[in-house]
Design a protein around this motif. Structure first.
Motif, PDB file in Angstrom:
ATOM      1  N   ASP A 132     102.123  30.411  51.192  1.00 30.56           N
ATOM      2  CA  ASP A 132     102.263  30.249  49.749  1.00 30.56           C
ATOM      3  C   ASP A 132     102.159  28.764  49.412  1.00 30.56           C
ATOM      4  O   ASP A 132     102.945  27.955  49.910  1.00 30.56           O
ATOM      5  CB  ASP A 132     103.612  30.809  49.296  1.00 30.56           C
ATOM      6  N   CYS A 133     101.189  28.416  48.551  1.00 35.93           N
ATOM      7  CA  CYS A 133     100.964  26.995  48.250  1.00 35.93           C
ATOM      8  C   CYS A 133     101.980  26.432  47.270  1.00 35.93           C
ATOM      9  O   CYS A 133     102.065  25.217  47.090  1.00 35.93           O
ATOM     10  CB  CYS A 133      99.555  26.789  47.718  1.00 35.93           C
ATOM     11  N   GLY A 134     102.775  27.290  46.604  1.00 37.98           N
ATOM     12  CA  GLY A 134     103.748  26.793  45.638  1.00 37.98           C
ATOM     13  C   GLY A 134     103.080  26.325  44.353  1.00 37.98           C
ATOM     14  O   GLY A 134     101.921  26.629  44.082  1.00 37.98           O
ATOM     15  N   LEU A 135     103.831  25.565  43.547  1.00 45.54           N
ATOM     16  CA  LEU A 135     103.323  25.065  42.266  1.00 45.54           C
ATOM     17  C   LEU A 135     103.267  23.540  42.260  1.00 45.54           C
ATOM     18  O   LEU A 135     104.134  22.892  42.859  1.00 45.54           O
ATOM     19  CB  LEU A 135     104.225  25.545  41.123  1.00 45.54           C
ATOM     20  N   PRO A 136     102.250  23.019  41.589  1.00 39.97           N
ATOM     21  CA  PRO A 136     101.137  23.723  40.960  1.00 39.97           C
ATOM     22  C   PRO A 136     100.140  24.215  42.004  1.00 39.97           C
ATOM     23  O   PRO A 136      99.935  23.554  43.027  1.00 39.97           O
ATOM     24  CB  PRO A 136     100.509  22.656  40.060  1.00 39.97           C
ATOM     25  N   SER A 137      99.517  25.349  41.741  1.00 43.31           N
ATOM     26  CA  SER A 137      98.520  25.895  42.663  1.00 43.31           C
ATOM     27  C   SER A 137      97.169  25.265  42.345  1.00 43.31           C
ATOM     28  O   SER A 137      96.291  25.874  41.745  1.00 43.31           O
ATOM     29  CB  SER A 137      98.464  27.422  42.548  1.00 43.31           C
ATOM     30  N   ALA A 138      97.038  24.007  42.756  1.00 44.42           N
ATOM     31  CA  ALA A 138      95.858  23.208  42.415  1.00 44.42           C
ATOM     32  C   ALA A 138      95.513  22.290  43.582  1.00 44.42           C
ATOM     33  O   ALA A 138      96.388  21.871  44.347  1.00 44.42           O
ATOM     34  CB  ALA A 138      96.112  22.385  41.155  1.00 44.42           C
ATOM     35  N   THR A 139      94.239  21.936  43.693  1.00 47.46           N
ATOM     36  CA  THR A 139      93.754  21.149  44.824  1.00 47.46           C
ATOM     37  C   THR A 139      94.409  19.781  44.943  1.00 47.46           C
ATOM     38  O   THR A 139      94.739  19.361  46.056  1.00 47.46           O
ATOM     39  CB  THR A 139      92.224  21.014  44.740  1.00 47.46           C
ATOM     40  N   VAL A 175     102.755  15.374  41.451  1.00 43.93           N
ATOM     41  CA  VAL A 175     101.369  15.806  41.236  1.00 43.93           C
ATOM     42  C   VAL A 175     101.478  17.082  40.418  1.00 43.93           C
ATOM     43  O   VAL A 175     101.791  18.146  40.943  1.00 43.93           O
ATOM     44  CB  VAL A 175     100.632  16.031  42.565  1.00 43.93           C
ATOM     45  N   CYS A 176     101.229  16.980  39.128  1.00 38.45           N
ATOM     46  CA  CYS A 176     101.660  17.996  38.166  1.00 38.45           C
ATOM     47  C   CYS A 176     100.659  19.118  37.925  1.00 38.45           C
ATOM     48  O   CYS A 176     100.955  20.052  37.170  1.00 38.45           O
ATOM     49  CB  CYS A 176     101.998  17.337  36.830  1.00 38.45           C
ATOM     50  N   GLY A 177      99.481  19.055  38.509  1.00 36.32           N
ATOM     51  CA  GLY A 177      98.486  20.089  38.306  1.00 36.32           C
ATOM     52  C   GLY A 177      97.101  19.551  38.598  1.00 36.32           C
ATOM     53  O   GLY A 177      96.942  18.543  39.299  1.00 36.32           O
ATOM     54  N   VAL A 212      97.732  18.271  24.877  1.00 37.69           N
ATOM     55  CA  VAL A 212      97.875  19.519  25.614  1.00 37.69           C
ATOM     56  C   VAL A 212      96.942  19.450  26.811  1.00 37.69           C
ATOM     57  O   VAL A 212      95.725  19.445  26.661  1.00 37.69           O
ATOM     58  CB  VAL A 212      97.531  20.740  24.728  1.00 37.69           C
ATOM     59  N   SER A 213      97.523  19.373  27.990  1.00 36.30           N
ATOM     60  CA  SER A 213      96.756  19.205  29.226  1.00 36.30           C
ATOM     61  C   SER A 213      96.794  20.511  30.006  1.00 36.30           C
ATOM     62  O   SER A 213      97.843  20.925  30.503  1.00 36.30           O
ATOM     63  CB  SER A 213      97.349  18.061  30.060  1.00 36.30           C
ATOM     64  N   CYS A 214      95.636  21.163  30.118  1.00 36.60           N
ATOM     65  CA  CYS A 214      95.571  22.517  30.682  1.00 36.60           C
ATOM     66  C   CYS A 214      95.032  22.505  32.108  1.00 36.60           C
ATOM     67  O   CYS A 214      93.993  21.901  32.387  1.00 36.60           O
ATOM     68  CB  CYS A 214      94.694  23.406  29.822  1.00 36.60           C
ATOM     69  N   SER A 215      95.729  23.203  32.992  1.00 37.63           N
ATOM     70  CA  SER A 215      95.271  23.462  34.356  1.00 37.63           C
ATOM     71  C   SER A 215      95.297  24.968  34.559  1.00 37.63           C
ATOM     72  O   SER A 215      96.255  25.526  35.102  1.00 37.63           O
ATOM     73  CB  SER A 215      96.173  22.766  35.386  1.00 37.63           C
ATOM     74  N   GLY A 216      94.256  25.657  34.092  1.00 33.60           N
ATOM     75  CA  GLY A 216      94.244  27.107  34.185  1.00 33.60           C
ATOM     76  C   GLY A 216      95.338  27.727  33.335  1.00 33.60           C
ATOM     77  O   GLY A 216      95.448  27.460  32.132  1.00 33.60           O
ATOM     78  N   PRO A 217      96.231  28.535  33.937  1.00 34.00           N
ATOM     79  CA  PRO A 217      97.306  29.181  33.180  1.00 34.00           C
ATOM     80  C   PRO A 217      98.548  28.297  33.028  1.00 34.00           C
ATOM     81  O   PRO A 217      99.584  28.752  32.548  1.00 34.00           O
ATOM     82  CB  PRO A 217      97.629  30.399  34.037  1.00 34.00           C
ATOM     83  N   LEU A 218      98.431  27.041  33.446  1.00 37.92           N
ATOM     84  CA  LEU A 218      99.531  26.082  33.350  1.00 37.92           C
ATOM     85  C   LEU A 218      99.138  24.986  32.369  1.00 37.92           C
ATOM     86  O   LEU A 218      98.067  24.388  32.495  1.00 37.92           O
ATOM     87  CB  LEU A 218      99.811  25.481  34.725  1.00 37.92           C
TER      88      LEU A 218
END
Length: 544
Positions: free
Chosen positions: A54-61, A76-78, A352-358
């Motif tokens: 499980d990569c945890g949050l945020p699930s981003a590269t 690293v917020c997203g 508003v900074s969007c990273s997919g559903p976050l």
């Protein structure tokens, strides 16, 4: 097979083959459908093991690479976020931003790839050879950017390689035209990502370049090599994680993996351990704009009722880039800081900074992070409107040392490590306690938004995303946090439910790079930490 160590452990090198955004679930599906025959043989022979983590949050590269290559992904917020104290926008495809982040990470951590190589990555991990790696392509490192372009030109000057790429590109172009003629009988157009420009560039040219570079590094004997195949992520975002176009990309990546393994099976190059892993997965999604007729930013603008200027930072819409020249410009913007997005101005009061559903929502008129009580007074309709919206699953905010999770189905408060409230409203996203801990950790980051918004789950496997995507990642829910790793069976690698990317860093550092382990600020890394499945202990602010 039983657990045993390599014959000459200290002299073995490692290769990390990163398949961007491939979830454990869709890897299994691709293997079952015959799209990854070489990987299937690896697992059937018993020499390699497949494990879910499980990569945890945020699930981003960016979060994954910060943890894997530097051992610390705190703050690293997203994929995208904004730093109010610096008036600085961070985006995973912006070289200048990635350079700043990796410099910050390197101040307190030993980079894993020191003296090694990294290809087509966001962060370079201290690699001495870093081609088309965004963190090494900033405006302050012009020579590294020029080196990447020069290397690509030299690569293409080889007649055999040029003919191979030309033939593959011609086949892709002919295949696309044949498919276009077939689909002309139907009303739905092809998604723009399945058009030949993207596929030829990412899934033929870039893929061939990084495989060739990896093979050359094996020949040179570099001890640490990291190669990132990101074509699946690019296509699956727009077609879906199990669409035929996305699975075709995996078939091409499987053939590249076979070439790397074939090279490493020969003397004197058989001293490498090879790891195949993903950073996160993808969850099928419904775009917020498509479902509700406006973007999240537009909806928030309507709630604040004070006329503040607002800027929404997200990915491009499907079909936004039309024509080959505009697509070429987009590709250059991805690779070069001189084509990057301009930064927000202080006059833009809501970001508003969007990273997919976050999504991180910042109120830029205040330098400090606004609390729940402050937001309730300043914007009395904001929180109520967000919580009651069917496209929003929950919001997270701070109030002093407390972190509040609010939704239309329930709420909870975290203070001093204790939970107050029923967490059952988080069940659609996964195991409630684990999801809550990840959201609380994310909300504790210094540069997290004043308000954190997470899209609503629609059923068991679909989520509302704040970008124009058919599959998404960045938050909790579905397959987006379900990553995988394939590793040699003789390696004592055991994943636990709390294993995260910094745990892999500690393992690689101590198992393969003891000389760097001793440099790590006088702190010795325990090589058995990841084997016991312990949680990472990197929740400390970064320097700078």
């Amino acid at each position: 097979m039983g657990l045993r160590e390599p014959q000459v452990r200290s002299e073995r090198g490692f290769i990390i083959i990163h398949i961007d955004a491939l979830a454990f679930d869709y890897l299994v599906k691709a293997i079952q459908l015959g799209y990854m025959p070489f990987v299937r043989r690896l697992l059937e022979m018993g020499d390699y093991e497949l494990a879910l983590w499980d990569c945890g949050l945020p699930s981003a590269t960016p979060s994954f690479q910060a943890g894997l290559l530097y051992g610390d992904n705190f703050d690293v917020c997203g994929f995208r976020w904004y730093e109010k104290d610096r008036n600085f926008t961070v985006e995973g495809k912006n070289p200048q931003a990635m350079h700043v982040i990796q410099e910050r990470l390197a101040r307190g951590n030993v980079p894993l790839l020191e003296g090694g190589a990294a290809y087509f990555s966001m962060l370079d991990g201290g690699a001495s050879t870093a081609l088309f790696t965004l963190g090494a392509m900033s405006s302050s490192n012009f020579l590294q950017s020029l080196r990447s372009v020069t290397w690509a030109l030299v690569f293409l000057l080889n007649p055999m390689r040029f003919l191979r790429i030309f033939a593959l590109s011609l086949w892709e172009y002919a295949r696309w035209w044949a498919k276009r003629l077939f689909r002309s009988f139907f009303s739905s157009p092809l998604p723009w990502t399945t058009k030949p420009f993207l596929n030829i560039t990412v899934n033929i040219l870039f893929r061939e370049m990084q495989t060739y570079a990896c093979l050359m590094d094996i020949y040179r004997g570099l001890s640490a090599i990291y190669v990132n195949y990101f074509g699946y992520d690019e296509v699956a975002h727009q077609t879906g994680p199990s669409a035929a176009e996305a699975l075709r990309v995996l078939k091409g990546i499987d053939s590249q993996i076979r070439r790397i393994f074939k090279m490493c099976s020969r003397e004197p190059f058989n001293h490498y351990d090879i790891f195949i892993m993903s950073d996160h997965g993808l969850t099928p999604s419904v775009p917020f704009r498509e479902a509700f007729g406006q973007s999240l930013g537009d909806f928030i603008r309507g709630l604040v009722e004070r006329g503040e200027s607002l800027r929404e930072i997200s990915g491009p819409e499907r079909g936004q880039y039309k024509g080959p020249w505009r697509k070429l410009l987009k590709a250059f913007r991805t690779l070069s800081p001189w084509f990057s997005e301009e930064m927000p101005t202080l006059e833009e009061e809501i970001i508003v900074s969007c990273s997919g559903p976050l999504a991180h929502v910042y109120f830029n008129a205040w330098r400090e992070r606004l609390s729940l009580s402050q937001l309730s007074k300043l914007y009395p309709n904001l929180l109520k409107g967000l919580i009651e919206h069917p496209g929003v699953g929950l919001v997270a905010l701070k109030e002093g040392e407390e972190i509040h999770l609010l939704s239309s189905r329930g709420s909870a408060v975290f203070k001093g490590g204790e939970i107050q409230g029923d967490l059952s409203f988080l069940t659609p996203y996964g195991e409630p306690e684990e999801v809550a801990k990840e959201i609380v950790r994310l909300a504790s980051f210094p540069h997290a938004g004043d308000v954190i918004v997470i899209g609503a789950m629609k059923g068991k496997s679909t989520i509302v995303t704040f970008e124009d995507q058919k599959a998404t990642h960045g938050g909790p829910g579905g397959a987006q946090t379900r990553a995988f790793i394939i590793y040699p069976a003789y390696i004592p690698l055991k994943m636990g439910p709390k294993t995260r990317s910094p745990d892999f860093y500690r393992f690689f550092l101590s198992y393969y790079r003891p000389e760097l382990n001793r440099k790590s600020l006088g702190v010795r890394v325990d090589s058995e930490a990841i084997a016991s499945g312990v949680s990472y202990q990197s929740d400390t602010p970064l320097s700078g």
